[in-house]
Structure formats: structure tokens, C-alpha cells
Design an enzyme around this catalytic site. Structure first.
Site, PDB file in Angstrom:
ATOM      1  N   GLU A   1      -9.096   4.264  -2.249  1.00  0.00           N
ATOM      2  CA  GLU A   1      -7.845   4.125  -2.999  1.00  0.00           C
ATOM      3  C   GLU A   1      -8.102   3.460  -4.356  1.00  0.00           C
ATOM      4  O   GLU A   1      -9.113   2.799  -4.566  1.00  0.00           O
ATOM      5  CB  GLU A   1      -6.836   3.255  -2.222  1.00  0.00           C
ATOM      6  CG  GLU A   1      -6.553   3.783  -0.822  1.00  0.00           C
ATOM      7  CD  GLU A   1      -5.334   3.145  -0.177  1.00  0.00           C
ATOM      8  OE1 GLU A   1      -4.482   2.590  -0.903  1.00  0.00           O
ATOM      9  OE2 GLU A   1      -5.244   3.205   1.063  1.00  0.00           O
TER      10      GLU A   1
ATOM     11  N   ARG B   1      -8.163   3.155  13.366  1.00  0.00           N
ATOM     12  CA  ARG B   1      -7.322   4.310  13.707  1.00  0.00           C
ATOM     13  C   ARG B   1      -6.771   4.245  15.125  1.00  0.00           C
ATOM     14  O   ARG B   1      -5.656   4.711  15.381  1.00  0.00           O
ATOM     15  CB  ARG B   1      -8.110   5.606  13.529  1.00  0.00           C
ATOM     16  CG  ARG B   1      -8.614   5.849  12.120  1.00  0.00           C
ATOM     17  CD  ARG B   1      -7.474   6.005  11.141  1.00  0.00           C
ATOM     18  NE  ARG B   1      -7.966   6.269   9.790  1.00  0.00           N
ATOM     19  CZ  ARG B   1      -7.235   6.110   8.698  1.00  0.00           C
ATOM     20  NH1 ARG B   1      -5.981   5.671   8.791  1.00  0.00           N
ATOM     21  NH2 ARG B   1      -7.736   6.375   7.513  1.00  0.00           N
TER      22      ARG B   1
ATOM     23  N   ASP C   1      -8.873   0.384   1.902  1.00  0.00           N
ATOM     24  CA  ASP C   1      -7.899  -0.008   2.931  1.00  0.00           C
ATOM     25  C   ASP C   1      -8.526   0.291   4.301  1.00  0.00           C
ATOM     26  O   ASP C   1      -8.261   1.315   4.915  1.00  0.00           O
ATOM     27  CB  ASP C   1      -6.610   0.797   2.711  1.00  0.00           C
ATOM     28  CG  ASP C   1      -5.574   0.550   3.798  1.00  0.00           C
ATOM     29  OD1 ASP C   1      -5.598  -0.524   4.409  1.00  0.00           O
ATOM     30  OD2 ASP C   1      -4.743   1.455   4.017  1.00  0.00           O
TER      31      ASP C   1
ATOM     32  N   GLU D   1     -10.481   3.826   3.642  1.00  0.00           N
ATOM     33  CA  GLU D   1      -9.614   4.685   2.827  1.00  0.00           C
ATOM     34  C   GLU D   1      -9.931   4.425   1.362  1.00  0.00           C
ATOM     35  O   GLU D   1      -9.902   3.277   0.904  1.00  0.00           O
ATOM     36  CB  GLU D   1      -8.130   4.418   3.125  1.00  0.00           C
ATOM     37  CG  GLU D   1      -7.729   4.906   4.520  1.00  0.00           C
ATOM     38  CD  GLU D   1      -6.222   4.876   4.776  1.00  0.00           C
ATOM     39  OE1 GLU D   1      -5.508   4.169   4.031  1.00  0.00           O
ATOM     40  OE2 GLU D   1      -5.778   5.558   5.713  1.00  0.00           O
TER      41      GLU D   1
ATOM     42  N   GLU E   1      -9.997  12.226   8.006  1.00  0.00           N
ATOM     43  CA  GLU E   1      -9.877  13.591   7.501  1.00  0.00           C
ATOM     44  C   GLU E   1     -11.212  14.339   7.610  1.00  0.00           C
ATOM     45  O   GLU E   1     -11.256  15.475   8.076  1.00  0.00           O
ATOM     46  CB  GLU E   1      -9.427  13.568   6.040  1.00  0.00           C
ATOM     47  CG  GLU E   1      -8.044  12.964   5.834  1.00  0.00           C
ATOM     48  CD  GLU E   1      -7.813  12.570   4.394  1.00  0.00           C
ATOM     49  OE1 GLU E   1      -8.026  11.383   4.060  1.00  0.00           O
ATOM     50  OE2 GLU E   1      -7.416  13.434   3.591  1.00  0.00           O
TER      51      GLU E   1
ATOM     52  N   GLN F   1      -4.073   1.689  15.167  1.00  0.00           N
ATOM     53  CA  GLN F   1      -2.955   2.260  14.393  1.00  0.00           C
ATOM     54  C   GLN F   1      -2.161   3.264  15.231  1.00  0.00           C
ATOM     55  O   GLN F   1      -0.926   3.244  15.233  1.00  0.00           O
ATOM     56  CB  GLN F   1      -3.516   2.952  13.144  1.00  0.00           C
ATOM     57  CG  GLN F   1      -2.474   3.467  12.171  1.00  0.00           C
ATOM     58  CD  GLN F   1      -3.128   4.121  10.937  1.00  0.00           C
ATOM     59  OE1 GLN F   1      -4.351   4.230  10.843  1.00  0.00           O
ATOM     60  NE2 GLN F   1      -2.309   4.542   9.994  1.00  0.00           N
TER      61      GLN F   1
ATOM     62  N   THR G   1      -8.998  -6.003   3.538  1.00  0.00           N
ATOM     63  CA  THR G   1      -8.899  -5.012   2.462  1.00  0.00           C
ATOM     64  C   THR G   1      -9.903  -5.422   1.390  1.00  0.00           C
ATOM     65  O   THR G   1      -9.957  -6.599   1.015  1.00  0.00           O
ATOM     66  CB  THR G   1      -7.483  -4.978   1.852  1.00  0.00           C
ATOM     67  OG1 THR G   1      -6.536  -4.701   2.896  1.00  0.00           O
ATOM     68  CG2 THR G   1      -7.360  -3.912   0.772  1.00  0.00           C
TER      69      THR G   1
ATOM     70  N   HIS H   1      -4.003  13.726   1.250  1.00  0.00           N
ATOM     71  CA  HIS H   1      -4.246  12.857   2.421  1.00  0.00           C
ATOM     72  C   HIS H   1      -3.037  12.886   3.351  1.00  0.00           C
ATOM     73  O   HIS H   1      -3.196  12.979   4.579  1.00  0.00           O
ATOM     74  CB  HIS H   1      -4.522  11.424   1.961  1.00  0.00           C
ATOM     75  CG  HIS H   1      -4.569  10.433   3.083  1.00  0.00           C
ATOM     76  ND1 HIS H   1      -5.633  10.348   3.958  1.00  0.00           N
ATOM     77  CD2 HIS H   1      -3.674   9.496   3.485  1.00  0.00           C
ATOM     78  CE1 HIS H   1      -5.390   9.388   4.856  1.00  0.00           C
ATOM     79  NE2 HIS H   1      -4.210   8.854   4.587  1.00  0.00           N
TER      80      HIS H   1
ATOM     81  N   ARG I   1       0.572  15.987  13.662  1.00  0.00           N
ATOM     82  CA  ARG I   1       1.732  16.827  14.015  1.00  0.00           C
ATOM     83  C   ARG I   1       1.361  18.290  13.775  1.00  0.00           C
ATOM     84  O   ARG I   1       1.911  18.957  12.895  1.00  0.00           O
ATOM     85  CB  ARG I   1       2.953  16.449  13.154  1.00  0.00           C
ATOM     86  CG  ARG I   1       3.485  15.039  13.408  1.00  0.00           C
ATOM     87  CD  ARG I   1       4.713  14.764  12.545  1.00  0.00           C
ATOM     88  NE  ARG I   1       4.431  14.857  11.123  1.00  0.00           N
ATOM     89  CZ  ARG I   1       3.849  13.892  10.397  1.00  0.00           C
ATOM     90  NH1 ARG I   1       3.520  12.760  10.971  1.00  0.00           N
ATOM     91  NH2 ARG I   1       3.626  14.061   9.111  1.00  0.00           N
TER      92      ARG I   1
ATOM     93  N   LYS J   1      -4.372  -2.472   9.913  1.00  0.00           N
ATOM     94  CA  LYS J   1      -4.683  -2.458   8.481  1.00  0.00           C
ATOM     95  C   LYS J   1      -4.924  -3.847   7.908  1.00  0.00           C
ATOM     96  O   LYS J   1      -5.563  -3.977   6.867  1.00  0.00           O
ATOM     97  CB  LYS J   1      -3.507  -1.831   7.718  1.00  0.00           C
ATOM     98  CG  LYS J   1      -3.203  -0.388   8.088  1.00  0.00           C
ATOM     99  CD  LYS J   1      -4.089   0.560   7.326  1.00  0.00           C
ATOM    100  CE  LYS J   1      -3.566   1.987   7.408  1.00  0.00           C
ATOM    101  NZ  LYS J   1      -4.357   2.885   6.564  1.00  0.00           N
TER     102      LYS J   1
ATOM    103  N   ASP K   1       0.840  -1.193   0.000  1.00  0.00           N
ATOM    104  CA  ASP K   1       0.000   0.000   0.000  1.00  0.00           C
ATOM    105  C   ASP K   1       0.878   1.247   0.000  1.00  0.00           C
ATOM    106  O   ASP K   1       1.655   1.475   0.927  1.00  0.00           O
ATOM    107  CB  ASP K   1      -0.930  -0.008   1.221  1.00  0.00           C
ATOM    108  CG  ASP K   1      -2.067   0.987   1.060  1.00  0.00           C
ATOM    109  OD1 ASP K   1      -2.410   1.326  -0.086  1.00  0.00           O
ATOM    110  OD2 ASP K   1      -2.611   1.427   2.089  1.00  0.00           O
TER     111      ASP K   1
ATOM    112  N   THR L   1      -4.594   6.767   0.009  1.00  0.00           N
ATOM    113  CA  THR L   1      -5.893   7.435   0.046  1.00  0.00           C
ATOM    114  C   THR L   1      -5.906   8.630  -0.896  1.00  0.00           C
ATOM    115  O   THR L   1      -4.998   9.465  -0.875  1.00  0.00           O
ATOM    116  CB  THR L   1      -6.193   7.919   1.478  1.00  0.00           C
ATOM    117  OG1 THR L   1      -6.041   6.810   2.355  1.00  0.00           O
ATOM    118  CG2 THR L   1      -7.588   8.470   1.587  1.00  0.00           C
TER     119      THR L   1
END
Ligand code: CA
Length: 445
Positions: free
Chosen positions: A217, A253, A249, A215, A390, A256, A273, A149, A158, A269, A142, A376
Site C-alpha cells: 500500500e 488471513r 498492512d 499488503e 491474491e 480475519q 503495520t 484488489h 464470494r 490487522k 486504512d 492494497t
């Protein structure tokens, strides 16, 4: 790169009536797949290769049985007569293109009457058929090529730093995913259990994922592979890409956030899928190739092993991609799915050929039927963001649904539906078919 030919002529129609004007599978698409016809039909019971046309599936072994294919097309058809498309993908573009042209002629309006008379023998209702994963996937990787994204996720995690890591504009960043848990559209998605730890909590607990996400994709199917130790040069990388699909995907969260440092995604993950089951070939997508979006002036040029003039000129794709949500309550009420986002593959920072060249640049071997996720796909504007992470700003801004419900992340019973569509003036529009998955409750732990 594929040039356009008679199989892209928008004026041509099919004697399969449902193909004409079909949103996904008109005569000009002809995606490849593996299916089992409904029981009770002729030659039922076994998995075999097929080609979607309108609401029907062309039965490739049945076409061979009636001697409808010859030459290179017959070579391709023989390779897709088993339970997977791996052997066909390994043959590369030549036989695949010959099959496309032969099948186009079989299904075109001006085909001989003798072929149309065989319709009950060679065509099956897609709705009544079981549609399988098209290949036995040896490896799944992936990527993270959706730059918006990457920026959105970077800003959430961050907020005080640069949203993109320093490597992003040099390296097509990726992680190795899990091939065993890829499933075709429609397969239910079991909410995973795992270790979760919220910011304020002292220690993790094991339990059902609380922040389950999707996600949006593009999936990329590898065609002919490369030998270990022999990188594929960027100028040849496109030849190793056989086709495309939609890919979800699914992402836990909270799992993760706790597990991903320092080695990246693992159990967050690899529980599931989803992919759309029809391989939309590189040939079908030829009219929808576009130049790679220009980099910002201050961005570095791709390093030479990822930089090819032809790939930069026509190695990206103009494919509109869409994610929709249907909750259990909406389904019960007969409501339409709610669109979460609509974006476009033109927003990917790396082309599929760059991903493939990068993947092999250290000598890593790829095999026919290996799968890539693009990362994504998010558009610059927030109506095109490809994950709930998001859209809900990491759960801080719930979204309101027309049903009166709200969501930050997915609840049990929710269904995510991905769709894709290619349009261009003067060309027949094609689609990918749907990639669906409904969330089931986590196993008791
Ligand atoms: Ca992903």
C-alpha cells in the site's frame, strides 16, 4: 496543487556525490524524517529531524546551529528539531516548501564553499544512523481504494456473487486501524496468535496465525488538520496532505476470516503495520501527478462532495510499487529477493484528496501526522497483485521461488520488501526508500 520550480530541475546536481543518480534520494527528492546519528559522531544521542540526500542525512538542528536557514525555512526547521515531525506537518505547505527550496540551495553543486566545508558537521551516514518513525501517529485509517484488489478478494470470498459491494464506487471504503502498532521499516514482525477456524472445523482454536500475508500500500501523511465538525471540502483536501510513504498492512488471513463479520478487521490487522520512514513530500511528487484514471462508462460519477475538476485532472499519482520476498534460505544463500509483484498507484479508484475529503465529510477531525493506507495496490494483470491472498488464490495455488521453495502465505524468517519509484521523461527519478519486515515466530501460547 504544487507547481514545478527549480527544485524539480533534473539537470541540477548536488555536491553530495552519492545523491547524483541515487535511486531514491537525489537532490530533487529531499524527504523528511527523524533520526539519531551514530554514537561517537558530533551532536549525537538525540532524535532530531533530518532530510535524506543520497546515502547521507542532513541534520536540521545542526543547520540551524550554523545559521544556514532563515525566514519560513527556519520556521519549518525549528518545527522539525524535536523527536517527531508533527509540528512541521501542522504548519502546512508554506514553511515546508520554503525549507525544501532552502535545503535544495544548500546542497546544490553551486552552493558556497563555506557550506560544503560544514559537511562533517551537518551530514551523517544514513547507514550508521538509527531512523525512526517520523511522526507520533494519533490516528491510522486504512482505505480500500485498490479496485483490482477489491475485485480479486471479492471473487475469492464470494465466487457466486458480484465481486464488489454496492457501495464501492460511491464510498471510499475504509476501517479505523491501530496507530500504536505502526513501526518503521526494519522492525521485526511477530507472527500473531489468534482465533482461527477453517471451513470444516466446528469451533475455533487459539494459536499461531497460519495464513500470514502482506499488503502493498501507499501511506498518506496528513498535514494540517481540521476542526471537529468542519469537513474539508474536496477542493481544499489536497492542501491537507503533506506527504507519502510505503505501507505494509500485515494481515492474518485466517484470523480475519473468522473475526471480520460483521464489523470488519480487528486483531487480524492491528498486530503490526510497517511504513517506510521517509516522508516523500507532496512537493517532491508534483512532477508525478496524473489525471485520475477514467471510471468505466457504467460507473456512477463521484458524488459532488468528492468530485473536483482539479483533483480529477491531477490528483492521482504515477508511482511504480513493487513487493519482493526474501526467505531465510535465500538470505543464507546470498540470493537476491524474488519479485512478487509490480504495480502502480494509478490503479487506485480514489485519489488521496477524495479519501481525505470523505474522512472529514461527517465532521470527523484529522490531526497533523495522522496516517492513511491507500488499500492494497493491485494492477489489472496478475503480475501486479499486491498480496499473497491474491497471488496464491487464497492458498490454492502455491508460488514457486527460484530457491526451489514454494509459498502460499508467509513463513517465519521470510522478509517482505516494498519499494516505490517515480519516473517521467525529463524529470529526475525519485524513490521512497525501502519498507522491510521479517517474520518472527509467534509467541508461545
Ligand atoms: Ca489494507
Amino acid at each position: 496543487m504544487t507547481t514545478l520550480n527549480r527544485t524539480h530541475d533534473a539537470a541540477r546536481r548536488s555536491w553530495v556525490a552519492s545523491a547524483n543518480g541515487h535511486a531514491d534520494f537525489p537532490l530533487q527528492n529531499l524527504p523528511l524524517g527523524v533520526f539519531t546519528p551514530a554514537t561517537g559522531t558530533k551532536r549525537d544521542g538525540t532524535k532530531r529531524g533530518g532530510i535524506a540526500v543520497g546515502d547521507l542525512i542532513l541534520d536540521i538542528p545542526a543547520c540551524r546551529h550554523h545559521g544556514l536557514l532563515g525566514g519560513n525555512a527556519e520556521t519549518a526547521a525549528e518545527a522539525m528539531s524535536g523527536g517527531t515531525l508533527n509540528a512541521l506537518l501542522a504548519l502546512g505547505a508554506g514553511p515546508r516548501t520554503a525549507l525544501r527550496q532552502a535545503v535544495f540551495d544548500l546542497l546544490a553543486e553551486d552552493a558556497p564553499a563555506a557550506i560544503k566545508d560544514l559537511a562533517p558537521e551537518i551530514l551523517h551516514e544514513a547507514r550508521a544512523s538509527e531512523i525512526h518513525l517520523p511522526v507520533a501517529i494519533g490516528g491510522y485509517t486504512d482505505f480500500f481504494a485498490g479496485i483490482q484488489h477489491a475485485i480479486n478478494a471479492g471473487r475469492l470470498f464470494r465466487p457466486d456473487g458480484e465481486p464488489l459491494m454496492p457501495n464501492y464506487k460511491y464510498v471510499p471504503v475504509a476501517y479505523h486501524g491501530r496507530a500504536s502498532s505502526v513501526r518503521p521499516s526494519g522492525w521485526p514482525v511477530r507472527r500473531p496468535n489468534g482465533q482461527r477456524k477453517r471451513g470444516k472445523e466446528d469451533a475455533p482454536t487459539y494459536g499461531a496465525c497460519r495464513n500470514l500475508d502482506y499488503e502493498l500500500e501507499m501511506g498518506i501523511w496528513v498535514g494540517a488538520g481540521n476542526a471537529l465538525g468542519e469537513p474539508v471540502p474536496i477542493s481544499r483536501a489536497g492542501e491537507h496532505i503533506a506527504g507519502f510513504c510505503l505501507l505494509n498492512d500485515w494481515s492474518a488471513r485466517d484470523i480475519q476470516g473468522w473475526e471480520a463479520q460483521p464489523l470488519g478487521p480487528f486483531l487480524a490487522k492491528n498486530f503490526h503495520t510497517s511504513v517506510s520512514p521517509w516522508v516523500v513530500t507532496a512537493e517532491a511528487l508534483a512532477p508525478f501527478r496524473i489525471p485520475q484514471s477514467p471510471r468505466d462508462e457504467c460507473d456512477p460519477a463521484p458524488l459532488p462532495h468528492l468530485n473536483d475538476a482539479d483533483d480529477q485532472a491531477q490528483g492521482a499519482f504515477d508511482i511504480e510499487v513493487e513487493a519482493l520476498l526474501l526467505t531465510a534460505a535465500m538470505r543464507e544463500a546470498g540470493a537476491a529477493p524474488h519479485r512478487l509483484s509490480i504495480g502502480n498507484t494509478r490503479h487506485l479508484y480514489w485519489t488521496p484528496a477524495q479519501m481525505l475529503a470523505h474522512h472529514t465529510s461527517n465532521g470527523c477531525d484529522l490531526n497533523a501526522g495522522d496516517l492513511f493506507g491507500s488499500g492494497t495496490i493491485s494492477a489489472p494483470e496478475d503480475t501486479g497483485w499486491g498480496s499473497l491472498l491474491e497471488i496464491s488464490r487464497a492458498g490454492r495455488q502455491p508460488i514457486s521461488l527460484p530457491s526451489g521453495e514454494s509459498r502460499t502465505f508467509l513463513q517465519d524468517g521470510d522478509e517482505i520488501i516494498l519499494r516505490a519509484r517515480c519516473t517521467r521523461d525529463g524529470m529526475a527519478s525519485i524513490g521512497f526508500g525501502e519498507c522491510r519486515g521479517t517474520i518472527l515466530p509467534a509467541p508461545t501460547c
